[in-house]
Scaffold this motif. Structure first.
Motif, PDB file in Angstrom:
ATOM      1  N   GLY A   3       0.861  -1.186   0.000  1.00  0.00           N
ATOM      2  CA  GLY A   3       0.000   0.000   0.000  1.00  0.00           C
ATOM      3  C   GLY A   3       0.884   1.217   0.000  1.00  0.00           C
ATOM      4  N   ARG A   4       0.683   2.103   0.966  1.00  0.00           N
ATOM      5  CA  ARG A   4       1.566   3.265   1.095  1.00  0.00           C
ATOM      6  C   ARG A   4       2.966   2.813   1.495  1.00  0.00           C
ATOM      7  NH1 ARG A   4      -1.403   7.611   4.787  1.00  0.00           N
ATOM      8  NH2 ARG A   4       0.460   8.804   4.222  1.00  0.00           N
ATOM      9  N   THR A   5       3.030   1.667   2.175  1.00  0.00           N
ATOM     10  CA  THR A   5       4.313   1.030   2.456  1.00  0.00           C
ATOM     11  C   THR A   5       4.510  -0.084   1.444  1.00  0.00           C
ATOM     12  OG1 THR A   5       4.169   1.520   4.823  1.00  0.00           O
ATOM     13  CG2 THR A   5       5.669  -0.249   4.151  1.00  0.00           C
ATOM     14  N   SER A   6       5.605  -0.058   0.719  1.00  0.00           N
ATOM     15  CA  SER A   6       5.831  -1.038  -0.337  1.00  0.00           C
ATOM     16  C   SER A   6       6.209  -2.399   0.236  1.00  0.00           C
ATOM     17  CB  SER A   6       6.927  -0.545  -1.279  1.00  0.00           C
ATOM     18  OG  SER A   6       8.147  -0.424  -0.568  1.00  0.00           O
ATOM     19  N   VAL A   7       6.109  -3.420  -0.627  1.00  0.00           N
ATOM     20  CA  VAL A   7       6.499  -4.786  -0.290  1.00  0.00           C
ATOM     21  C   VAL A   7       7.477  -5.247  -1.370  1.00  0.00           C
ATOM     22  CG1 VAL A   7       5.673  -7.175  -0.151  1.00  0.00           C
ATOM     23  CG2 VAL A   7       4.342  -5.346   0.895  1.00  0.00           C
ATOM     24  N   PRO A   8       8.563  -5.930  -1.009  1.00  0.00           N
ATOM     25  CA  PRO A   8       9.497  -6.422  -2.035  1.00  0.00           C
ATOM     26  C   PRO A   8       8.769  -7.256  -3.087  1.00  0.00           C
ATOM     27  CG  PRO A   8      10.445  -6.702   0.146  1.00  0.00           C
ATOM     28  CD  PRO A   8       9.021  -6.272   0.354  1.00  0.00           C
ATOM     29  N   GLU A   9       9.154  -7.101  -4.344  1.00  0.00           N
ATOM     30  CA  GLU A   9       8.482  -7.796  -5.449  1.00  0.00           C
ATOM     31  C   GLU A   9       8.439  -9.300  -5.223  1.00  0.00           C
ATOM     32  OE1 GLU A   9       6.359  -8.393  -8.814  1.00  0.00           O
ATOM     33  OE2 GLU A   9       6.902  -6.433  -7.961  1.00  0.00           O
ATOM     34  N   LYS A  10       9.521  -9.864  -4.709  1.00  0.00           N
ATOM     35  CA  LYS A  10       9.573 -11.312  -4.486  1.00  0.00           C
ATOM     36  C   LYS A  10       8.623 -11.766  -3.386  1.00  0.00           C
ATOM     37  CE  LYS A  10      13.527 -10.941  -1.332  1.00  0.00           C
ATOM     38  NZ  LYS A  10      14.934 -11.299  -1.090  1.00  0.00           N
ATOM     39  N   GLU A  11       8.065 -10.811  -2.619  1.00  0.00           N
ATOM     40  CA  GLU A  11       7.129 -11.142  -1.553  1.00  0.00           C
ATOM     41  C   GLU A  11       5.711 -10.680  -1.882  1.00  0.00           C
ATOM     42  OE1 GLU A  11       8.555  -9.675   2.180  1.00  0.00           O
ATOM     43  OE2 GLU A  11      10.512 -10.644   1.966  1.00  0.00           O
ATOM     44  N   SER A  12       5.404 -10.553  -3.156  1.00  0.00           N
ATOM     45  CA  SER A  12       4.058 -10.164  -3.547  1.00  0.00           C
ATOM     46  C   SER A  12       3.060 -11.231  -3.102  1.00  0.00           C
ATOM     47  CB  SER A  12       3.963  -9.994  -5.066  1.00  0.00           C
ATOM     48  OG  SER A  12       4.110 -11.247  -5.717  1.00  0.00           O
ATOM     49  N   ILE A  13       1.822 -10.840  -2.912  1.00  0.00           N
ATOM     50  CA  ILE A  13       0.785 -11.793  -2.523  1.00  0.00           C
ATOM     51  C   ILE A  13       0.689 -12.922  -3.541  1.00  0.00           C
ATOM     52  CG2 ILE A  13      -1.695 -12.118  -2.191  1.00  0.00           C
ATOM     53  CD1 ILE A  13      -0.428 -10.729   0.160  1.00  0.00           C
ATOM     54  N   GLN A  14       0.761 -12.574  -4.834  1.00  0.00           N
ATOM     55  CA  GLN A  14       0.674 -13.598  -5.875  1.00  0.00           C
ATOM     56  C   GLN A  14       1.778 -14.641  -5.722  1.00  0.00           C
ATOM     57  OE1 GLN A  14       0.355 -10.340  -6.332  1.00  0.00           O
ATOM     58  NE2 GLN A  14      -0.948  -9.821  -8.087  1.00  0.00           N
ATOM     59  N   SER A  15       2.996 -14.168  -5.436  1.00  0.00           N
ATOM     60  CA  SER A  15       4.125 -15.085  -5.288  1.00  0.00           C
ATOM     61  C   SER A  15       3.942 -15.987  -4.068  1.00  0.00           C
ATOM     62  CB  SER A  15       5.424 -14.284  -5.156  1.00  0.00           C
ATOM     63  OG  SER A  15       6.519 -15.130  -4.895  1.00  0.00           O
ATOM     64  N   LEU A  16       3.565 -15.421  -2.955  1.00  0.00           N
ATOM     65  CA  LEU A  16       3.406 -16.207  -1.731  1.00  0.00           C
ATOM     66  C   LEU A  16       2.204 -17.145  -1.816  1.00  0.00           C
ATOM     67  CD1 LEU A  16       4.157 -13.405   0.888  1.00  0.00           C
ATOM     68  CD2 LEU A  16       5.698 -15.212   0.114  1.00  0.00           C
ATOM     69  N   ALA A  17       1.172 -16.726  -2.524  1.00  0.00           N
ATOM     70  CA  ALA A  17      -0.038 -17.543  -2.649  1.00  0.00           C
ATOM     71  C   ALA A  17       0.224 -18.828  -3.419  1.00  0.00           C
ATOM     72  CB  ALA A  17      -1.145 -16.740  -3.323  1.00  0.00           C
ATOM     73  N   SER A  18       1.257 -18.843  -4.223  1.00  0.00           N
ATOM     74  CA  SER A  18       1.548 -20.029  -5.026  1.00  0.00           C
ATOM     75  C   SER A  18       1.849 -21.247  -4.162  1.00  0.00           C
ATOM     76  CB  SER A  18       2.731 -19.756  -5.967  1.00  0.00           C
ATOM     77  OG  SER A  18       3.931 -19.548  -5.239  1.00  0.00           O
ATOM     78  N   HIS A  19       2.268 -21.033  -2.932  1.00  0.00           N
ATOM     79  CA  HIS A  19       2.560 -22.141  -2.021  1.00  0.00           C
ATOM     80  C   HIS A  19       1.285 -22.734  -1.420  1.00  0.00           C
ATOM     81  CE1 HIS A  19       6.841 -21.199  -2.162  1.00  0.00           C
ATOM     82  NE2 HIS A  19       6.529 -19.930  -1.969  1.00  0.00           N
TER      83      HIS A  19
END
Length: 269
Positions: free
Chosen positions: A139-155
């Protein structure tokens, strides 16, 4: 001395005994006013100076800490939940170290533990999920690209999502794009352990509509995963067919699956 204290998830009696003792001894308390239950401040002595950090900058917080510590006062920085999760304590402790001011950290009960209790859930069920992903939406605070929800959801592990109740439309889409089936069980836990706690069970594809219906826009955790479904495999640790260092197996080995039906959605205050 400055002590960072975890206030717990909300309920006054869920602060640790150690944290409670620090509050009672404090000469100065700087508390996260937008999140910490103000009832906890009743533990402070009558002469304790209390500051609400919701109205302060980092520099102003440090100034209060430094002035108090230099005068030999007991300073408590009271954070919500456990300070190690989204507590922004590193930037504070680094400055204290630069200034030669000693500090310690008193852990607390995180809201993700309070949410599990509200759901009567176990995040790590045998045969279902043995990992818990704690994360947040960018959001207003960014998240590293490798930790995107899409990436983590794959597990498709158990996921506990902080600080994202106001972004549920985007979160819902990201979870599905990442790999969670639309009918994956989910829950929204509003103000876990507070008196006005509310639990809303739904599916991933219903997160946004459920929050809108319940008028939840902040102070809520999102839990996603099949651990909310009900079926799981019995623990090996207490299986009579499983040997441990403390007892020998005494029946033939057999995996046992337990099924427990749960209501798909519920709300309570």
């Amino acid at each position: 001395m400055v002590v960072f204290v975890g206030a717990g998830p909300g309920a006054v009696d869920l602060i640790t005994v150690r944290g409670q003792a620090f509050l009672k001894e404090a000469d100065i308390v700087i508390y996260a006013g937008s999140l910490v239950n103000p009832e906890l401040l009743k533990l402070c002595g009558p002469d304790c100076e209390i500051y609400n950090s919701a109205y302060m900058t980092l520099e102003e917080v440090i100034q209060v800490m430094e002035e108090g510590a230099r005068k030999g006062k007991h300073v408590v920085r009271l954070h919500t939940g456990d300070p190690s999760l989204y507590g922004a304590i590193k930037e504070q402790t680094d400055i204290l170290e630069e200034k030669g001011i000693s500090y310690e950290i008193c852990p607390g009960v995180s809201s993700f533990c309070g949410a599990a209790a509200a759901l009567q859930a176990e995040y790590t069920l045998p045969g279902i999920s043995q990992s818990v992903v704690i994360t947040r939406m960018a959001g207003r605070t960014s998240v590293p690209e490798k930790e995107s929800i899409q990436s983590l959801a794959s597990h498709q592990a158990t996921m506990v999502i902080f600080l994202s109740a106001g972004l549920l439309k985007e979160l819902q889409q990201a979870l599905i794009e990442g790999g969670y089936p639309e009918d994956t069980p989910a829950a929204i836990v509003y103000k876990a352990t507070w008196e006005d706690e509310k639990v809303c069970r739904c599916k991933v594809c219903e997160l946004y509509d459920t929050a809108r219906k319940e008028q939840i826009t902040k102070t809520a955790l999102i839990i996603v995963g099949d651990i909310l479904k009900g079926a799981y495999r019995r623990s090996e640790l207490y299986n009579p067919s499983f040997s441990t260092a403390y007892r020998k197996a005494h029946v033939p080995y057999e995996k046992q699956t337990v099924k427990k039906e749960r209501k798909e959605q519920e709300s309570h205050g």
